[in-house]
Enzyme design. Structure first.
Site, PDB file in Angstrom:
ATOM      1  N   CYS A 104      -4.791  -2.974   2.909  1.00  0.00           N
ATOM      2  CA  CYS A 104      -4.486  -2.881   4.330  1.00  0.00           C
ATOM      3  C   CYS A 104      -5.656  -3.208   5.266  1.00  0.00           C
ATOM      4  O   CYS A 104      -6.013  -4.367   5.386  1.00  0.00           O
ATOM      5  CB  CYS A 104      -3.891  -1.514   4.647  1.00  0.00           C
ATOM      6  SG  CYS A 104      -2.870  -1.589   6.120  1.00  0.00           S
ATOM      7  N   LYS A 127      -9.449   2.057  -1.651  1.00  0.00           N
ATOM      8  CA  LYS A 127      -9.619   1.531  -0.290  1.00  0.00           C
ATOM      9  C   LYS A 127     -10.945   1.985   0.339  1.00  0.00           C
ATOM     10  O   LYS A 127     -11.251   3.183   0.389  1.00  0.00           O
ATOM     11  CB  LYS A 127      -8.461   2.005   0.586  1.00  0.00           C
ATOM     12  CG  LYS A 127      -8.416   1.401   1.994  1.00  0.00           C
ATOM     13  CD  LYS A 127      -7.133   1.830   2.680  1.00  0.00           C
ATOM     14  CE  LYS A 127      -6.981   1.230   4.064  1.00  0.00           C
ATOM     15  NZ  LYS A 127      -5.683   1.633   4.697  1.00  0.00           N
ATOM     16  N   ASN A 150      -6.978   6.285  -1.586  1.00  0.00           N
ATOM     17  CA  ASN A 150      -5.881   5.348  -1.323  1.00  0.00           C
ATOM     18  C   ASN A 150      -6.110   4.205  -2.310  1.00  0.00           C
ATOM     19  O   ASN A 150      -7.060   3.429  -2.150  1.00  0.00           O
ATOM     20  CB  ASN A 150      -5.948   4.859   0.133  1.00  0.00           C
ATOM     21  CG  ASN A 150      -4.759   4.018   0.524  1.00  0.00           C
ATOM     22  OD1 ASN A 150      -4.074   3.475  -0.353  1.00  0.00           O
ATOM     23  ND2 ASN A 150      -4.516   3.882   1.819  1.00  0.00           N
ATOM     24  N   GLU A 207      -5.980   8.654   7.745  1.00  0.00           N
ATOM     25  CA  GLU A 207      -6.524   8.261   6.445  1.00  0.00           C
ATOM     26  C   GLU A 207      -7.943   8.798   6.256  1.00  0.00           C
ATOM     27  O   GLU A 207      -8.321   9.137   5.129  1.00  0.00           O
ATOM     28  CB  GLU A 207      -6.520   6.738   6.298  1.00  0.00           C
ATOM     29  CG  GLU A 207      -5.129   6.148   6.201  1.00  0.00           C
ATOM     30  CD  GLU A 207      -5.163   4.697   5.795  1.00  0.00           C
ATOM     31  OE1 GLU A 207      -4.828   3.842   6.620  1.00  0.00           O
ATOM     32  OE2 GLU A 207      -5.548   4.412   4.637  1.00  0.00           O
ATOM     33  N   GLU A 262       0.853  -1.186   0.000  1.00  0.00           N
ATOM     34  CA  GLU A 262       0.000   0.000   0.000  1.00  0.00           C
ATOM     35  C   GLU A 262       0.890   1.237   0.000  1.00  0.00           C
ATOM     36  O   GLU A 262       1.981   1.237   0.606  1.00  0.00           O
ATOM     37  CB  GLU A 262      -0.855  -0.017   1.286  1.00  0.00           C
ATOM     38  CG  GLU A 262      -1.609   1.239   1.596  1.00  0.00           C
ATOM     39  CD  GLU A 262      -2.137   1.260   3.036  1.00  0.00           C
ATOM     40  OE1 GLU A 262      -1.484   0.678   3.931  1.00  0.00           O
ATOM     41  OE2 GLU A 262      -3.217   1.858   3.254  1.00  0.00           O
ATOM     42  N   ASN A 316       0.415  -1.181   5.322  1.00  0.00           N
ATOM     43  CA  ASN A 316       1.324  -0.465   6.230  1.00  0.00           C
ATOM     44  C   ASN A 316       0.701  -0.639   7.618  1.00  0.00           C
ATOM     45  O   ASN A 316      -0.309   0.024   7.918  1.00  0.00           O
ATOM     46  CB  ASN A 316       1.381   1.033   5.935  1.00  0.00           C
ATOM     47  CG  ASN A 316       2.089   1.381   4.635  1.00  0.00           C
ATOM     48  OD1 ASN A 316       3.181   1.933   4.646  1.00  0.00           O
ATOM     49  ND2 ASN A 316       1.477   1.097   3.495  1.00  0.00           N
TER      50      ASN A 316
END
Ligand code: ING
Length: 311
Positions: free
Chosen positions: A172, A127, A110, A146, A47, A197
């Protein structure tokens, strides 16, 4: 018949805040070339693989924030990766921060893309599960913003015909939610590619830190087995700007077994020959959704087979 795809889980060690895209792309290409030496058809990166994990910081200056995003893909900085992969005849999966004009406004996601052996982007995922928080929380040793820096993905959980199979992507935190695998499983997914991550320490739940590695594999192995698919999980690992991240990048068979795993916290590729036909044993027996999960369908199937006379 075997549909073998040789896959490289291309783990990255830390990316420093001041590391340029060019320096990072050189690392990605080095891993690609290692994968080529092992006969890889597909290399999977983490990611946000082009930059440090910038959501760990409270960033007020919007120009600085936008500097972490890619406005085009491939860009001048990433084109060498696309070109080298094409010359080697290798496809790849790449996570990055996407800044795009869509529906008349600037959008930020993302994002993860799937690139085929001809260097063509054949799939995109954004994401959905954005962990962390939206506002500055100075009590934390590091932020996880995020929810502030990205919009929730608007593409759903699509699957793509590629590499002689059915391929899906997640990013993720997505990997922790069983429905992510199941939505793709119901579309016949055979291979799920996931970059992550993951800090060892989760400030709201320090009691879980000791289980970070276990939970990482637990969720991906479960997703693989319960949907009869291969799962590739690839970390950005190590101490990145003072924050320790788990590694454990791995390739998981439809049985749920880990068949290849990285053993360091740096740049490292783990390779496995993945037979997509191994998914069939699980999809046609224990996890045959039509037979065991949709009773009306089951009844229709057996009636059609004549095993049960029509009522
Ligand atoms: N990272 C983490 C993940 O879901 C996290 C967030 C960290 C969750 C620690 C739980 C514990 O792996 C991202 N980027 O989603």
């Amino acid at each position: 018949m075997s549909r073998i795809v040789t896959i490289g889980a291309a783990q990255l060690g830390p990316i420093a805040r001041n590391e340029s895209r060019q320096e990072v792309v050189a690392r990605l290409i080095a891993l690609l070339e290692q994968g080529a030496r092992h006969g890889c058809d597909l290399v999977v990166y983490p990611e946000l693989a082009l930059t440090t994990f910038f959501p760990r910081w409270w960033i007020e200056d919007d120009d600085e924030l936008k500097s972490w995003f890619e406005r085009e893909m491939p860009s001048a900085a990433t084109r060498p990766l696309f070109e080298r992969a094409k010359s080697l005849g290798i496809g790849f999966n790449l996570g990055f921060a996407e800044l795009i004009q869509e529906d008349g406004s600037e959008r930020r996601f993302n994002t993860s893309i799937l690139v085929d052996k001809q260097g063509k982007i054949v799939g995109k995922y954004r994401k959905v599960h954005l962990p962390g928080h939206h506002d500055n929380e100075p009590w934390r040793p590091f932020q996880h913003l995020e929810k502030r820096y990205f919009e929730r993905g608007n593409l759903g959980f699509p699957v793509f015909k590629a590499f002689d199979g059915v391929v899906g992507m997640a990013i993720c935190n997505d990997r922790r939610w069983p429905e992510v695998y199941r939505v793709m499983g119901l579309q016949g997914v055979e291979l799920v590619l996931i970059g992550y991550n993951t800090p060892v320490h989760n400030p709201p739940a320090p009691d879980q830190d000791a289980h970070a590695d276990f939970h990482n594999h637990l969720v991906m192995q479960s997703g693989a087995y319960q949907n009869g698919c291969w799962v590739v999980g690839v970390a950005k690992a190590g101490k990145e700007e003072g924050v320790d991240h788990i590694g454990q990048s791995c390739i998981i068979a439809p049985s749920g077994q880990i068949v290849a795993q990285c053993s360091t916290l740096g740049d490292e590729i783990a390779v496995a020959r993945c037979d997509l036909d191994l998914t069939s044993s699980y999809k046609t027996t224990i996890f045959n959704f039509a037979m065991h999960r949709e009773p009306d369908t089951y009844k229709m199937i057996v009636e059609r087979k004549g095993a049960i006379p029509p009522a």
